[in-house]
Enzyme design. Sequence first.
Site, short mmCIF file in Angstrom:
data_model
loop_
_atom_site.label_atom_id
_atom_site.label_comp_id
_atom_site.label_asym_id
_atom_site.label_seq_id
_atom_site.Cartn_x
_atom_site.Cartn_y
_atom_site.Cartn_z
N ASP A 115 0.86 -1.19 0.00
CA ASP A 115 0.00 0.00 0.00
C ASP A 115 0.89 1.24 0.00
O ASP A 115 1.96 1.23 0.62
CB ASP A 115 -0.90 0.00 1.25
CG ASP A 115 -2.22 0.69 1.00
OD1 ASP A 115 -3.27 0.04 1.10
OD2 ASP A 115 -2.21 1.91 0.67
N ASN A 116 0.44 2.29 -0.68
CA ASN A 116 1.21 3.55 -0.62
C ASN A 116 0.58 4.52 0.38
O ASN A 116 1.03 5.65 0.52
CB ASN A 116 1.32 4.20 -2.01
CG ASN A 116 -0.03 4.68 -2.53
OD1 ASN A 116 -1.08 4.44 -1.92
ND2 ASN A 116 -0.03 5.36 -3.66
N GLY A 120 -5.26 4.28 1.85
CA GLY A 120 -5.23 3.20 2.85
C GLY A 120 -4.63 3.71 4.16
O GLY A 120 -4.00 4.77 4.19
N TYR A 227 -10.96 7.46 -13.48
CA TYR A 227 -11.26 6.19 -12.80
C TYR A 227 -11.96 5.22 -13.76
O TYR A 227 -11.53 4.08 -13.94
CB TYR A 227 -12.14 6.47 -11.59
CG TYR A 227 -12.42 5.29 -10.70
CD1 TYR A 227 -11.41 4.70 -9.95
CD2 TYR A 227 -13.71 4.76 -10.60
CE1 TYR A 227 -11.67 3.61 -9.12
CE2 TYR A 227 -13.98 3.69 -9.77
CZ TYR A 227 -12.96 3.11 -9.03
OH TYR A 227 -13.23 2.04 -8.21
O1 LIG Z 1 -22.75 13.35 0.14
C1 LIG Z 1 -23.14 12.75 -0.89
C2 LIG Z 1 -22.30 11.83 -1.59
C3 LIG Z 1 -22.82 11.24 -2.72
N1 LIG Z 1 -24.08 11.47 -3.14
C4 LIG Z 1 -24.65 10.77 -4.30
O2 LIG Z 1 -24.77 9.41 -3.95
C5 LIG Z 1 -24.55 8.57 -5.08
C6 LIG Z 1 -23.46 7.60 -4.78
O3 LIG Z 1 -22.25 8.30 -4.69
P1 LIG Z 1 -20.90 7.64 -4.16
O4 LIG Z 1 -19.88 8.75 -4.18
O5 LIG Z 1 -21.10 6.94 -2.91
O6 LIG Z 1 -20.52 6.53 -5.25
P2 LIG Z 1 -20.71 6.44 -6.82
O7 LIG Z 1 -21.80 5.48 -7.06
O8 LIG Z 1 -20.87 7.78 -7.46
O9 LIG Z 1 -19.32 5.90 -7.29
C7 LIG Z 1 -18.86 4.66 -6.78
O10 LIG Z 1 -19.23 3.68 -7.68
C8 LIG Z 1 -18.80 2.36 -7.49
C9 LIG Z 1 -17.41 2.21 -6.98
O11 LIG Z 1 -16.57 1.44 -7.75
C10 LIG Z 1 -16.76 3.39 -6.39
O12 LIG Z 1 -16.76 3.13 -5.02
C11 LIG Z 1 -17.37 4.72 -6.63
O13 LIG Z 1 -16.78 5.26 -7.75
C12 LIG Z 1 -24.24 9.53 -6.24
O14 LIG Z 1 -25.39 9.76 -6.95
C13 LIG Z 1 -23.80 10.81 -5.54
O15 LIG Z 1 -24.05 11.97 -6.30
C14 LIG Z 1 -24.90 12.36 -2.45
O16 LIG Z 1 -26.05 12.59 -2.81
N2 LIG Z 1 -24.39 12.97 -1.36
#
Ligand SMILES: O=c1ccn([C@@H]2O[C@H](COP(=O)(O)OP(=O)(O)O[C@H]3OC[C@@H](O)[C@H](O)[C@H]3O)[C@@H](O)[C@H]2O)c(=O)[nH]1
Length: 416
Positions: A115-116, A120, A227
């Site tokens: 891990d870097n 993590g 990503y």
């Molecule tokens: O505070 C927040 C954070 C996120 N969200 C929303 O909640 C949803 C989920 O967001 P997250 O950031 O948890 O995750 P995402 O689904 O966008 O991306 C994830 O997809 C699958 C994985 O491989 C990764 O963990 C990540 O990229 C999105 O629609 C985002 O806009 C909120 O409404 N409020």
Amino acid sequence: MVSKGPLLRLLTAINRRRMKLLMGLAFVAYVACEYGLFFSFLANRSLQENGDQKVESRIEEVSLVIYFVIYFVLRTPFHSFHIEGMYLITGGAGFVGSHLTDKLMMDGHEVTVVDNFFTGRKRNVEHWIGHENFELINHDVVEPLYIEVDQIYHLASPASPPNYMYNPIKTLKTNTIGTLNMLGLAKRVGARLLLASTSEVYGDPEVHPQNEDYWGHVNPIGPRACYDEGKRVAETMCYAYMKQEGVEVRVARIFNTFGPRMHMNDGRVVSNFILQALQGEPLTVYGPGTQTRAFQYVSDLVNGLVALMNSNVSSPVNLGNPEEHTILEFAQLIKKLVGSGSEIQFLSEAQDDPQKRKPDIRKAKLLLGWEPVVPLEEGLNKAIHYFRKELEYQANNQYIPKPKPARMKKGRTRHN
Ligand SMILES: O=c1ccn([C@@H]2O[C@H](COP(=O)(O)OP(=O)(O)O[C@H]3OC[C@@H](O)[C@H](O)[C@H]3O)[C@@H](O)[C@H]2O)c(=O)[nH]1
């Protein structure tokens, strides 16, 4: 994690060196038995000459029983634990990686975590430090690595949108150069590599639910591209190495996952909502909250990763929980489980945010016999408990030790 009986716990505590000793003893016992069989054969002949058929067959039976007892008692349990396995987990000190580390260590394997510590944390695996089967290496997969391993779980990469967008070039390097380095290692040492890919390879999907045959809908120049495209090319690399070099690859397309050890500043929706609810702050919903996600608990994912690694399925497999919710429903559920009076605050929509996401897991069910078993509320309660403890820990650990002052020696400053 499946609880083990005392015998199984004892066996998992047997390390590689002790196991070699036991196997040596088993071998000596085996040779002794064979030797015994040889003598019994000679004895049989003399007995035969004496015409005593009964004693002859008794000696033969006893020798065979001893042989099989030694063979099965000493050999089978070790085989069922795959103790001979040396496993590398890149990103093993991260959220998912550290749970996978726990599972493989508990199963009695030798585990090397690389891990870097970009996302993590040492804290996630510190309970294994000092164990003979465990090694922790501070190393960035962007640089080549030379070690002996049987299986490589390649998880290294920031996974939360704020983290991977924070340094998109680093995210790209990790997923491209890092994956090339790990595939090169797999090729050199003949190891099998499992790539932790993502549901983000489907982008903002036009197919719902998403199955593995769907090619995706990704904006190649958008903020998530580092990503999404990074993982897509990482998959491409896996199959190029498989076809051209014969490297054994496994590709897990991981859908939204949550659980203890998510970073407090992770920025993903589960940790954000739980921390906001616990602290009485508004729950920040991006956009109208009509976008959907399906969340799996981390132990389900870990079981799926291990099942996939040990299967013969080389094509990509979705790992996720198909129970789908809108983000607004999810905010309300977390508020209820925390018992929080927080408000729900609507903020502007995130760019290129996938509007619907739900895994089709028929392939994993059919080919791996895997499906998630932890109900959403049960998993959320565990995560809530974890974050509550983390907040307490943070409140009690405000003291930040000052660095030692530089010491002067022969007129020059020396840094310790
Ligand atoms: O505070 C927040 C954070 C996120 N969200 C929303 O909640 C949803 C989920 O967001 P997250 O950031 O948890 O995750 P995402 O689904 O966008 O991306 C994830 O997809 C699958 C994985 O491989 C990764 O963990 C990540 O990229 C999105 O629609 C985002 O806009 C909120 O409404 N409020």
